[in-house]
Design an enzyme around this catalytic site. Sequence first.
Site, PDB file in Angstrom:
ATOM      1  N   HIS A  23      37.534  50.980  42.751  1.00 40.27           N
ATOM      2  CA  HIS A  23      38.462  52.322  42.244  1.00 40.27           C
ATOM      3  C   HIS A  23      37.950  52.503  40.838  1.00 40.27           C
ATOM      4  O   HIS A  23      38.056  51.689  39.966  1.00 40.27           O
ATOM      5  CB  HIS A  23      39.725  51.298  42.271  1.00 40.27           C
ATOM      6  CG  HIS A  23      40.531  51.050  43.520  1.00 40.27           C
ATOM      7  ND1 HIS A  23      40.812  52.006  44.414  1.00 40.27           N
ATOM      8  CD2 HIS A  23      40.411  49.865  44.281  1.00 40.27           C
ATOM      9  CE1 HIS A  23      41.365  51.268  45.516  1.00 40.27           C
ATOM     10  NE2 HIS A  23      40.988  49.928  45.519  1.00 40.27           N
ATOM     11  N   LEU A  24      37.756  53.768  40.684  1.00 39.66           N
ATOM     12  CA  LEU A  24      37.282  54.211  39.484  1.00 39.66           C
ATOM     13  C   LEU A  24      38.250  55.143  38.632  1.00 39.66           C
ATOM     14  O   LEU A  24      38.090  55.321  37.502  1.00 39.66           O
ATOM     15  CB  LEU A  24      35.919  55.040  39.677  1.00 39.66           C
ATOM     16  CG  LEU A  24      34.533  54.516  40.245  1.00 39.66           C
ATOM     17  CD1 LEU A  24      33.320  55.366  40.141  1.00 39.66           C
ATOM     18  CD2 LEU A  24      34.142  53.286  39.113  1.00 39.66           C
ATOM     19  N   HIS A  62      38.427  44.063  52.410  1.00 40.40           N
ATOM     20  CA  HIS A  62      39.094  42.841  51.871  1.00 40.40           C
ATOM     21  C   HIS A  62      39.727  41.990  52.729  1.00 40.40           C
ATOM     22  O   HIS A  62      41.026  41.606  52.830  1.00 40.40           O
ATOM     23  CB  HIS A  62      39.970  43.173  50.649  1.00 40.40           C
ATOM     24  CG  HIS A  62      41.127  44.613  50.680  1.00 40.40           C
ATOM     25  ND1 HIS A  62      41.927  44.607  52.022  1.00 40.40           N
ATOM     26  CD2 HIS A  62      41.174  45.426  50.069  1.00 40.40           C
ATOM     27  CE1 HIS A  62      42.555  45.535  51.746  1.00 40.40           C
ATOM     28  NE2 HIS A  62      42.131  46.305  50.665  1.00 40.40           N
ATOM     29  N   ASN A 100      46.508  43.157  46.172  1.00 40.69           N
ATOM     30  CA  ASN A 100      46.620  43.463  47.803  1.00 40.69           C
ATOM     31  C   ASN A 100      45.550  43.732  48.428  1.00 40.69           C
ATOM     32  O   ASN A 100      44.503  44.370  48.130  1.00 40.69           O
ATOM     33  CB  ASN A 100      47.554  44.896  47.853  1.00 40.69           C
ATOM     34  CG  ASN A 100      48.158  44.894  49.150  1.00 40.69           C
ATOM     35  OD1 ASN A 100      48.194  44.214  50.043  1.00 40.69           O
ATOM     36  ND2 ASN A 100      48.315  46.375  49.390  1.00 40.69           N
ATOM     37  N   HIS A 114      42.139  49.320  55.526  1.00 38.63           N
ATOM     38  CA  HIS A 114      42.972  48.557  54.691  1.00 38.63           C
ATOM     39  C   HIS A 114      44.011  47.872  55.675  1.00 38.63           C
ATOM     40  O   HIS A 114      45.218  48.523  56.353  1.00 38.63           O
ATOM     41  CB  HIS A 114      43.944  49.352  53.544  1.00 38.63           C
ATOM     42  CG  HIS A 114      44.853  48.556  52.826  1.00 38.63           C
ATOM     43  ND1 HIS A 114      44.606  48.132  51.636  1.00 38.63           N
ATOM     44  CD2 HIS A 114      45.986  47.983  53.196  1.00 38.63           C
ATOM     45  CE1 HIS A 114      45.780  47.408  50.917  1.00 38.63           C
ATOM     46  NE2 HIS A 114      46.525  47.346  52.105  1.00 38.63           N
ATOM     47  N   HIS A 148      33.526  48.892  47.584  1.00 39.99           N
ATOM     48  CA  HIS A 148      34.907  48.971  47.417  1.00 39.99           C
ATOM     49  C   HIS A 148      35.224  49.066  46.048  1.00 39.99           C
ATOM     50  O   HIS A 148      35.641  48.061  45.574  1.00 39.99           O
ATOM     51  CB  HIS A 148      35.685  47.891  48.218  1.00 39.99           C
ATOM     52  CG  HIS A 148      37.218  48.009  48.444  1.00 39.99           C
ATOM     53  ND1 HIS A 148      37.788  47.708  49.549  1.00 39.99           N
ATOM     54  CD2 HIS A 148      38.054  48.782  47.509  1.00 39.99           C
ATOM     55  CE1 HIS A 148      39.087  48.098  49.401  1.00 39.99           C
ATOM     56  NE2 HIS A 148      39.247  48.675  48.066  1.00 39.99           N
ATOM     57  N   ASP A 164      36.545  45.308  45.226  1.00 37.84           N
ATOM     58  CA  ASP A 164      37.952  45.949  45.082  1.00 37.84           C
ATOM     59  C   ASP A 164      38.307  46.048  43.697  1.00 37.84           C
ATOM     60  O   ASP A 164      39.571  45.915  43.198  1.00 37.84           O
ATOM     61  CB  ASP A 164      38.910  45.134  45.851  1.00 37.84           C
ATOM     62  CG  ASP A 164      40.478  46.076  46.142  1.00 37.84           C
ATOM     63  OD1 ASP A 164      40.283  46.988  45.626  1.00 37.84           O
ATOM     64  OD2 ASP A 164      41.195  45.516  46.590  1.00 37.84           O
ATOM     65  N   ASN A 178      41.906  56.656  46.529  1.00 41.56           N
ATOM     66  CA  ASN A 178      43.370  56.833  46.070  1.00 41.56           C
ATOM     67  C   ASN A 178      43.326  57.475  44.700  1.00 41.56           C
ATOM     68  O   ASN A 178      44.019  56.673  43.668  1.00 41.56           O
ATOM     69  CB  ASN A 178      44.195  55.539  46.352  1.00 41.56           C
ATOM     70  CG  ASN A 178      43.269  54.571  45.562  1.00 41.56           C
ATOM     71  OD1 ASN A 178      42.205  54.439  45.281  1.00 41.56           O
ATOM     72  ND2 ASN A 178      44.242  53.541  45.340  1.00 41.56           N
ATOM     73  N   HIS A 210      43.759  48.586  36.015  1.00 42.29           N
ATOM     74  CA  HIS A 210      45.284  49.000  35.573  1.00 42.29           C
ATOM     75  C   HIS A 210      45.606  48.842  34.077  1.00 42.29           C
ATOM     76  O   HIS A 210      44.944  48.288  33.475  1.00 42.29           O
ATOM     77  CB  HIS A 210      46.282  48.125  36.293  1.00 42.29           C
ATOM     78  CG  HIS A 210      46.160  48.420  37.903  1.00 42.29           C
ATOM     79  ND1 HIS A 210      46.537  49.465  38.277  1.00 42.29           N
ATOM     80  CD2 HIS A 210      45.727  47.540  38.976  1.00 42.29           C
ATOM     81  CE1 HIS A 210      46.341  49.672  39.580  1.00 42.29           C
ATOM     82  NE2 HIS A 210      46.160  48.247  40.154  1.00 42.29           N
TER      83      HIS A 210
END
Lengths: 425, 316, 202
Positions: A58-59, A230, A276, A177, A56, A303, A90, A307
């Site tokens: 996010h790239l 998660h 989240n 999710h 999990h 996860d 996403n 940001h």
Amino acid sequence: MTTYLIKGASIVGAEPTDLLIRDGVVAAVGRDAAAPGAEVIDADGLIALPGLVDLHTHLREPGREDAETVMSGSRAAALGGYTAVCAMANTDPVADTAGVVEQVWRLGQAAGLVDVRPVGAVTVGLAGERLAELGAMATSAAAVRIFSDDGHCVSDPRLMRRALEYVKAFDGVIAQHAEEPRLTVGAQLHEGELSGRLGLAGWPAVAEEAIIARDALLAGHVGSRLHICHVSTAGSVEIIRGAKRAGIRITAEVTPHHLLLTDARAESYDPVFKVNPPLRTDTDVAALRAGLAEGVIDAVATDHAPHAVEDKECEWQYARPGMLGLETALSIVMSTKSLSWDGIAERMSRVPARIAGLDGHGRDPAPGVPANLTLVDPAATWVVEPAELASLSRNTPYAGMELPGRVMATFLAGRPTVLDGKATK
Amino acid sequence: MTNLEQSPDRGGITGHLLSAADLDAAAATQVLDTAAELAALSDRSVKKLPTLRGRTVVNLFYEDSTRTRISFEAAAKRLSADVINFSVKGSSVSKGESLKDTALTLQAMGADAVVIRHAASGAPHRLARWVDGSVVNAGDGTHEHPTQALLDAYTMRSRLGRLSGLTVAIVGDVLHSRVARSNALLLNTLGADVTLVGPPTLLPVGVDSWPVKTSYDLDAVLPTVDVVMALRVQRERMEDSFFPSAREYARRYGLDAARLRKLPEHAIVMHPGPMNRGMEIAPDVADSPRSTIVEQVANGVSVRMAVLYLLLGGQV
Amino acid sequence: MAYPSSVEQTDSGGAAGTGRLAAKVVVNGADLARIVDRIAHQILEKTDGARDCVLLGIPTRGVPLARRLAARIEAFEGFLPPAGALDVTLYRDDLRLRGARAVGHTDLPPAGIDGKQVILVDDVLFSGRTVRAALDALKDLGRPRLVQLAVLVDRGHRELPIRADYVGKNIPTSLVENVRVRLTETDGSDEVRLEDQVGGAA
């Protein structure tokens, strides 16, 4: 290709030995492992683990290259001891077509620091309305096996059922999710004493648990594999335990931050602690640790959610949820003292590799096994300094904390991606 | 977070006023006592005091609230501070400048105090990290409104002579009320017994850990109270099924003449305003002699003067 | 009003009695009563029998002093001039340096101060800044015909062009010394003490 002789490493906590790495595989293990001209790595006191596998990640590429790129995220992963990461769908555009997943996969190949395995979206645009072309993504060069609308719940039970059924054709798995959206409208923080006091809309545990229970029943009904992203509550652990006992093919992951932090961190209103699902309570943390040790929860997944500064240096409720995780995951898991070295190898490498269908990963170093491994100094400690992390973003919740364990070297298919604690590119 | 330091030498509050929890009994009492002295001065012909001459107070309002802004503005001006009103329309980050950039602007302007009203809970806490001046929370989201609680406490004390031992019922949408949160904290600090009354849907999860009692039955509570405070209930809550209809809400939790008769002789009726007449409070109750609603407004200026004086008076 | 502490204070005039190294009683209880009597007489002389007089004490110790002066004037002349309190905290120019102080009480006689002879009363006259603040405060409250100043002790070191019309006792001091005025109403006994700042004062 350089040949490496790793001297004196303890493979998953066993007696120290030597490893010869040649032509992408572990060529020999033992005191007699030697080769003329091999570059020697002194691994005295270090633990050799199968390269970590993150289910999990996010790239952010394509779409938010200011927050992270495949290159920067790969570097962070390698420094964290990872040799494979599953890149969530996403992005912008959403990874809901063969074209996008192949693009991400190729970027990963080009970066060459970690095996980047794209996750495909379950529904078009993550909108939860109709199925994306799951088969096309599965048969693309990216060979997608995990599908997830992560960030959004596939909340329509009929659509979820169809997705679970459809991916059986290519041995896919739906990673849910779990968040009933009607129960989390505007939710900001775990619903409890603190959310009431801070005046932040609550995110009740039941919104996660209700979806897990529903989807476990659906997966059992249609005989499909289900993976839960998660997991964050004690109640979820209980539901998963029951589902497994009932023979349902369910797996689950927990994040390092849910194993360590609680909602009390929100008291400062610093959105670096906004995530989240939200940080929960001490009781949940204890249940998650126990569930992980026991195997009810199959894997630790980061996860990792970079940001940009402006998305975190703001009011809590306007901030985006998510935390960096790749570079700190192993240290955080070590700091919880809930897993042995074998447990760490199991929950952070072998099992996630199996869930993701990655044959070359998650295998303990042994003759003939692909040389995907990492060397950890268990005695070293380090202080998390956000600006020194390889990620383009700074949103680590561990800033200033002193953590145990330091990744000294990582090998991906026989090539070092990290040496002396530094990324090789 | 410790925002207010007690110092025996200075005998006052310093730093910020972000939450009613920042005030211990001594500090809260000092604010009320100071407000009382300042209120006495407001009767004289020259209302202005030179105390904060040369200081700059910024009213940073992200939400329309004319009454609160005017109250702070009057308070600052009576103490001779320079007042800058900064209203920001729209409240999402996507529109306009971020809170942090605004904070840096105010910092550069040398604001000695920033009075902030914001739709997001905790925005004043964030602001306090980015400016050197004192931050005063003038209402943040569904979190707190500490100066409202101070003026309510002041009003109760001046009407009933004390706070310790008073029984106060706060009625209505506690879940979304910053007034209720600040009042529950402050009144508890000052020794009053607080009962939060409302439908279960409008009492926050975890309220049982607050230093208050709770009740779903207003009529059972009324005969025992010294103060009943009606909270504003927004009609939109009805759309979200917090309660079925305005009529049912008024019937179960509205303060009407019949309920007024259940109160002890001396009890007072309060409302933080603006009122929904006919919803949480009937017009004849709002206008009755027991109502302190107009006094609350007047007391607001004295209390805010006291807060600004105590926060800024000693700041170098 | 009895001043029972005067004997004790005389006894403790040396350092040993209070445990403070460099404290010296310069005015004892009996002296203080005589000083108040004298100032009361002087006020009567200089204000045409204290007609239209208002005595305003500056908190904390100026307030009981003003009341004592009023009471003595009554004893001598048979009428009680109005006495009140004038808090100057909000007018001070040293707030930034010394921190926000608790605001004291201002209490004007019902007839106000317009056209009156106002006598400001304080315990110690030092830099003159308190008196300046009092004059500023007074101007926001009304327009007296005349303003005078009565102090129990003038210790010198003026920083402003201000002088007292009535001085109980001139006590030349060094800046490292402190003048401590104690009054029965506020401190339980009457005396004025000169203290070394290191040894005794707050």
